[in-house]
Design an enzyme around this catalytic site. Structure first.
Site, PDB file in Angstrom:
ATOM      1  N   SER A 163     -14.846  54.867  50.246  1.00  0.00           N
ATOM      2  CA  SER A 163     -15.939  55.608  50.679  1.00  0.00           C
ATOM      3  C   SER A 163     -15.598  56.082  52.239  1.00  0.00           C
ATOM      4  O   SER A 163     -14.647  56.614  52.487  1.00  0.00           O
ATOM      5  CB  SER A 163     -17.075  54.782  50.472  1.00  0.00           C
ATOM      6  OG  SER A 163     -18.556  55.270  50.854  1.00  0.00           O
ATOM      7  N   ASP A 246     -19.984  60.990  41.247  1.00  0.00           N
ATOM      8  CA  ASP A 246     -20.060  60.532  42.554  1.00  0.00           C
ATOM      9  C   ASP A 246     -20.485  61.829  43.321  1.00  0.00           C
ATOM     10  O   ASP A 246     -19.917  62.776  43.314  1.00  0.00           O
ATOM     11  CB  ASP A 246     -18.768  60.027  43.227  1.00  0.00           C
ATOM     12  CG  ASP A 246     -18.742  59.655  44.431  1.00  0.00           C
ATOM     13  OD1 ASP A 246     -19.819  59.593  45.158  1.00  0.00           O
ATOM     14  OD2 ASP A 246     -17.832  59.354  45.214  1.00  0.00           O
ATOM     15  N   HIS A 278     -20.271  56.339  42.512  1.00  0.00           N
ATOM     16  CA  HIS A 278     -19.662  55.908  43.715  1.00  0.00           C
ATOM     17  C   HIS A 278     -19.340  54.498  43.517  1.00  0.00           C
ATOM     18  O   HIS A 278     -20.363  53.707  43.475  1.00  0.00           O
ATOM     19  CB  HIS A 278     -20.349  56.515  44.637  1.00  0.00           C
ATOM     20  CG  HIS A 278     -19.809  56.437  46.189  1.00  0.00           C
ATOM     21  ND1 HIS A 278     -18.663  57.022  46.410  1.00  0.00           N
ATOM     22  CD2 HIS A 278     -19.994  55.519  47.292  1.00  0.00           C
ATOM     23  CE1 HIS A 278     -18.312  56.667  47.704  1.00  0.00           C
ATOM     24  NE2 HIS A 278     -19.220  55.641  48.046  1.00  0.00           N
TER      25      HIS A 278
END
Length: 304
Positions: A163, A246, A278
């Site tokens: 991320s 995602d 995600h």
């Protein structure tokens, strides 16, 4: 108790709410994993303060060593959390890295950078760069940490994260490419798990950068394709992990395609997980798809 009447800038419930006055309400309590100092354990861990003036620290993971002269690869890990959450002590990150260390047999250095919005957006990048420099200062065997001095093979260095942490890791390797690294240091690979490379009109980026007039795609830290240093990125291989559902997938794909066409001369690989969102591997770590992600990453980190 009086209700919270602060005006909301970004609502990331159930994780955090960022207010327009720059304050943040983190909705999940800190969940710190304990350290392990048992020499017989599969993985030992310790915290080291590397910048006393700022409090920046790292959590170091060492697999069981049977030969005191054994040298093993090094992985610098940057945790995610939208630049606003988490730490190297967080249980999810701690257990994920500890598992990788045991499976792939390397030393891991997890960076505990200072968080936004209490600190400027750039701080997350600068703290991680400072940690990178601290780690590689051990390449001559004369650094301040004995684990890195005695067991780190800096000709097999990897960098990565997930991320926002993947974004920071990418920036770190780009910066390293224009740095005069010691010949003993070779970054073999960069791995990017569900990375953040911008969203159109991203409210989080705007909230964390209130003085910047442009959007995230005009910021080379978020959009490295506009960074002239990209062609010198200091690694041989990049491995992308994407998740089909995602919201950050589009930005990651744009960077993947752009990197293939860039002047950087390295190898690029991609793994996409279908029907997942995600960082799904943190929410369902025992699933078959999470295991597949981990196995792919372990293979990447065991390359010569």
């Amino acid at each position: 108790m009086a209700p919270n009447t602060k005006e909301v800038a970004v609502d990331m419930t159930p994780f955090f709410v960022l207010h327009k006055d720059g304050s943040i309400n983190r909705l999940r309590p800190a969940d710190d994993a304990p350290l392990c100092d048992d020499p017989q354990a599969p993985v030992r861990s310790k915290d080291v303060v590397i910048q006393p003036e700022t409090g920046v620290s790292v959590r170091i993971f060492l697999p069981k060593i049977t030969d005191p002269k054994q040298k093993i690869p090094v992985v610098i890990y940057i945790h995610g959390g939208a630049f606003c959450m988490g730490s190297a002590r967080s249980s999810a990150f701690h257990h994920f890295i500890s598992s990788l260390v045991e499976k792939a047999n390397f030393i891991a250095v997890s960076v505990d950078y200072r968080l936004a919005p209490e600190n400027p957006f750039a701080t997350t990048y600068d703290d991680s760069w400072g940690a990178f420099q601290w780690v590689i200062s051990h390449a001559n065997g004369k650094g301040s940490d004995s684990w890195l001095n005695n067991h780190a093979d800096f000709t097999k260095l990897f960098v990565g994260g997930e991320s926002a942490g993947a974004n920071i890791a990418n920036d770190l390797v780009v910066r390293a490419g224009v740095t005069n690294l010691d010949s003993k240091i070779k970054i073999l690979g960069l791995y990017l798990v569900h990375p953040y490379f911008g969203i159109e009109n991203d409210p989080l980026y705007k909230a964390l950068n209130p003085t910047i007039t442009g959007g995230c795609f005009e910021d080379p830290r978020v959009n490295p394709l506009i960074d002239p240093r990209l062609k010198s990125m200091a690694c041989k291989k990049v491995l992308f992990f994407l998740a089909e559902k995602d919201s950050l997938k589009k930005g990651a794909m744009n960077y993947y395609e752009g990197l293939k066409k860039s002047e950087w001369n390295g190898e690029i690989e991609i793994m996409e997980t279908k029907d997942e969102g995600h960082c799904f591997h943190f929410f369902n770590p025992k699933s078959e798809k999470a295991a597949a992600l981990v196995n792919k990453l372990v293979d990447f980190l065991k390359q010569e």
